[in-house]
Design a protein around this motif. Structure first.
Motif, PDB file in Angstrom:
ATOM      1  N   ILE A 123       0.987  -1.039  -0.153  1.00 34.20           N
ATOM      2  CA  ILE A 123       0.144   0.004   0.054  1.00 34.20           C
ATOM      3  C   ILE A 123       0.870   1.062   0.065  1.00 34.20           C
ATOM      4  O   ILE A 123       0.719   2.352  -0.760  1.00 34.20           O
ATOM      5  CB  ILE A 123      -0.852   0.123   1.227  1.00 34.20           C
ATOM      6  CG1 ILE A 123      -2.069  -1.055   1.099  1.00 34.20           C
ATOM      7  CG2 ILE A 123      -1.650   1.366   1.529  1.00 34.20           C
ATOM      8  CD1 ILE A 123      -2.934  -1.343   2.190  1.00 34.20           C
ATOM      9  N   LEU A 124       1.887   1.256   0.848  1.00 31.80           N
ATOM     10  CA  LEU A 124       2.762   2.384   0.940  1.00 31.80           C
ATOM     11  C   LEU A 124       3.608   2.832  -0.341  1.00 31.80           C
ATOM     12  O   LEU A 124       3.693   3.745  -0.873  1.00 31.80           O
ATOM     13  CB  LEU A 124       3.838   2.360   2.109  1.00 31.80           C
ATOM     14  CG  LEU A 124       3.166   2.182   3.508  1.00 31.80           C
ATOM     15  CD1 LEU A 124       4.379   1.917   4.537  1.00 31.80           C
ATOM     16  CD2 LEU A 124       2.467   3.681   3.879  1.00 31.80           C
ATOM     17  N   ALA A 125       4.137   1.435  -1.190  1.00 32.89           N
ATOM     18  CA  ALA A 125       4.769   1.603  -2.128  1.00 32.89           C
ATOM     19  C   ALA A 125       3.838   1.972  -3.378  1.00 32.89           C
ATOM     20  O   ALA A 125       4.262   3.033  -4.168  1.00 32.89           O
ATOM     21  CB  ALA A 125       5.270   0.249  -2.446  1.00 32.89           C
ATOM     22  N   MET A 126       2.693   1.655  -3.436  1.00 33.13           N
ATOM     23  CA  MET A 126       1.643   1.985  -4.440  1.00 33.13           C
ATOM     24  C   MET A 126       1.303   3.446  -3.950  1.00 33.13           C
ATOM     25  O   MET A 126       1.120   4.298  -5.049  1.00 33.13           O
ATOM     26  CB  MET A 126       0.542   1.196  -4.472  1.00 33.13           C
ATOM     27  CG  MET A 126       0.919  -0.341  -5.218  1.00 33.13           C
ATOM     28  SD  MET A 126      -0.982  -1.250  -5.309  1.00 33.13           S
ATOM     29  CE  MET A 126      -0.929  -1.896  -3.700  1.00 33.13           C
ATOM     30  N   SER A 127       1.209   3.925  -3.012  1.00 31.12           N
ATOM     31  CA  SER A 127       0.796   5.228  -2.633  1.00 31.12           C
ATOM     32  C   SER A 127       1.818   6.418  -3.071  1.00 31.12           C
ATOM     33  O   SER A 127       1.662   7.367  -3.714  1.00 31.12           O
ATOM     34  CB  SER A 127       0.396   5.471  -1.078  1.00 31.12           C
ATOM     35  OG  SER A 127      -0.786   4.669  -0.708  1.00 31.12           O
ATOM     36  N   ILE A 128       3.132   5.789  -2.873  1.00 31.68           N
ATOM     37  CA  ILE A 128       4.210   6.953  -3.142  1.00 31.68           C
ATOM     38  C   ILE A 128       4.118   6.803  -4.762  1.00 31.68           C
ATOM     39  O   ILE A 128       4.350   7.802  -5.406  1.00 31.68           O
ATOM     40  CB  ILE A 128       5.519   6.334  -2.755  1.00 31.68           C
ATOM     41  CG1 ILE A 128       5.647   6.276  -1.173  1.00 31.68           C
ATOM     42  CG2 ILE A 128       6.526   6.777  -3.334  1.00 31.68           C
ATOM     43  CD1 ILE A 128       6.775   5.583  -0.527  1.00 31.68           C
ATOM     44  N   ALA A 129       3.963   5.609  -5.307  1.00 26.02           N
ATOM     45  CA  ALA A 129       3.780   5.544  -6.720  1.00 26.02           C
ATOM     46  C   ALA A 129       2.958   6.715  -7.552  1.00 26.02           C
ATOM     47  O   ALA A 129       3.011   7.067  -8.450  1.00 26.02           O
ATOM     48  CB  ALA A 129       3.691   4.356  -7.468  1.00 26.02           C
ATOM     49  N   ARG A 130       1.726   6.837  -6.573  1.00 27.43           N
ATOM     50  CA  ARG A 130       0.864   7.708  -7.206  1.00 27.43           C
ATOM     51  C   ARG A 130       1.113   9.153  -6.749  1.00 27.43           C
ATOM     52  O   ARG A 130       0.066  10.124  -6.973  1.00 27.43           O
ATOM     53  CB  ARG A 130      -0.595   7.244  -6.374  1.00 27.43           C
ATOM     54  CG  ARG A 130      -0.951   5.786  -6.998  1.00 27.43           C
ATOM     55  CD  ARG A 130      -2.428   5.327  -6.302  1.00 27.43           C
ATOM     56  NE  ARG A 130      -3.203   6.450  -6.557  1.00 27.43           N
ATOM     57  CZ  ARG A 130      -4.370   6.010  -5.558  1.00 27.43           C
ATOM     58  NH1 ARG A 130      -4.448   5.154  -4.583  1.00 27.43           N
ATOM     59  NH2 ARG A 130      -5.142   7.049  -5.715  1.00 27.43           N
TER      60      ARG A 130
END
Length: 451
Positions: free
Chosen positions: A243-250
């Motif tokens: 979730i954190l990795a995907m949030s940073i990517a967004r």
């Protein structure tokens, strides 16, 4: 006698909240919700099959999200200034929270009666790899091409997540033949795969835990204990990292936007160390806006009774295939109605804010909306009953259809609208019926060769 006392507590909590001062509930509402969760779990129990029923998942997702969101707003962890200003302006927080908690009380009291009573180990029949090859070949291309169905969704964008989910579910069903460790490795890889291809929609990867845990609970029906609690904790930790990795990517954290989570995992420690991390994380896990928009929607109705929809958002699926230019009176979805009231300019630009299904009950029927809990309980009960039966009968097409309904149950509850839920299910049924042709022909070929 114990059950009666628990019922009384569940009804007493919203009463206390309604009679309390609004400012007091703003600051301390999460304590009431936490107590509500403890009492509700005392009714539900620790049996994993009961804990993974749609009824329990609906309750826990709603209650936990409200508790975390309430704590976050009370503690000042609010990322958007507009949300903070509106939060401070709420005049009926005691009533709004009480209405939501009353809905949860009624839902869990009725719903607990419909949870499985006796659970036995279920053997999940092996699926030959040759039988699923055609299905995988048909579904795989949708990881690289978009399925655009704006005519149905009114601008909802790509629906490639539907065949991607079916691809993942077919793999999950296939790996049931393996021993526990090997299955778990496949689970981790499948969740990681969806996380890589669905950066814009983290739910597609994270909610995949649900069918995995469901199938494991049927294979090993047991009570939640320290051992499987540790396994669940590790799985949730893995999902939190994604979730954190995907949030940073967004774009969260201000590091720019990325096309792959492999480039953002290394930024997680830096993201966690920022001053605004907790506020942002509450948005990442959707607890912040789940609480805010759930309460705010009730506030809007309490302030202006004309906002009542009188059931229109629940009949919206009946008009999915009817263009608005042919039927100007076509009902709007709850997302459209609420977002127009909350931020009309944001809606005009294509934005939307969902409200949870219990708030939608109130938006449509005011206090009479509490009776809608009966239909929600029956839906959850029938879905789980047919899902378990389909697994026991090893009917792969039925399993896939019910697993899709099961997978999207949180999507329905969090507030994407019953119309969008209906689109997901109908399109999934179309794909599954198409795949069933290949399942049957391949199965007949395998049966003929074995004879």
């Amino acid at each position: 006698m114990t059950r009666l006392i628990l019922y009384q507590i569940l009804f007493f909590l919203p009463l206390i909240m309604a009679l309390s001062d609004s400012v007091f509930i703003k600051a301390n509402g999460f304590y009431f919700i936490i107590l509500h969760i403890i009492v509700a779990l005392s009714l539900i129990g620790t049996n994993t099959v009961r804990l993974l029923s749609p009824i329990t998942l609906i309750y826990l997702y709603t209650a936990i999200s409200l508790a975390i969101g309430s704590w976050g707003f009370a503690s000042g962890y609010i990322l958007l200034e507009m949300d903070e200003l509106i939060f401070q302006s709420w005049e009926h927080t005691n009533l709004s929270m009480a209405i939501l908690i009353l809905n949860l009380s009624i839902f869990v009291i009725i719903g607990e009666r419909f949870l499985p009573k006796n659970t036995y180990s279920t053997t999940i029949k092996n699926i030959p790899f040759l039988q699923i090859i055609p299905a995988l070949m048909i579904l795989l291309p949708f990881f690289f091409i978009e399925l655009n169905l704006d005519v149905l969704s009114g601008g909802g964008g790509s629906f490639s997540n539907i065949p991607q989910l079916l691809f993942s579910l077919v793999i999950i069903l296939y790996v049931q033949k393996y021993k526990k460790l090997r299955r778990y490795i496949f689970y981790i890889l499948i969740i990681g795969l969806l996380a890589v291809v669905s950066i814009e929609d983290k739910r597609e990867a994270i909610f995949l835990i649900l069918p995995m845990l469901f199938l494991e609970s049927l294979r090993y029906p047991t009570k939640l204990n320290f051992k499987n609690g540790i396994i669940l904790f590790l799985l949730l930790t893995y999902c939190t990292i994604l979730i954190l990795a995907m949030s940073i990517a967004r774009g969260y954290g201000g590091y720019g936007e990325f096309t792959s989570i492999f480039n953002t995992i290394g930024l997680i420690p830096s993201y966690i160390s920022t001053d605004f991390f907790i506020s942002a994380f509450l948005l990442n896990i959707e607890a912040g806006y789940f609480y805010f928009h759930g309460i705010n929607s009730i506030e809007l109705v309490l302030n202006n009774i004309d906002n009542l929809s009188l059931g229109s958002t629940f009949i919206k699926p009946l008009f999915l295939l009817v263009p608005r230019y042919l039927f100007p009176w076509k009902p709007d979805s709850i997302i459209t109605l609420y977002t127009m009231q909350y931020d009309a300019s944001f809606r005009a630009a294509g934005g939307s804010f969902p409200i949870n299904i219990f708030s939608e009950f109130f938006w449509n029927f005011h206090l009479m909306g509490i009776f809608m809990n009966i239909f929600l309980v029956l839906f959850g009960y029938l879905l789980y009953k047919h899902l378990i039966t389909s697994v026991k009968k090893s009917h792969i097409t039925h399993i896939l259809i019910y697993l899709v309904c099961y997978f999207h149950i949180i999507t329905l509850v969090r507030g994407s609208g019953i119309d969008l839920y209906a689109i997901y299910i109908l399109l999934s049924i179309f794909f599954v019926m198409f795949l069933s042709i290949f399942f049957r022909s391949r199965k007949q070929l395998l049966d003929n060769n074995s004879s």
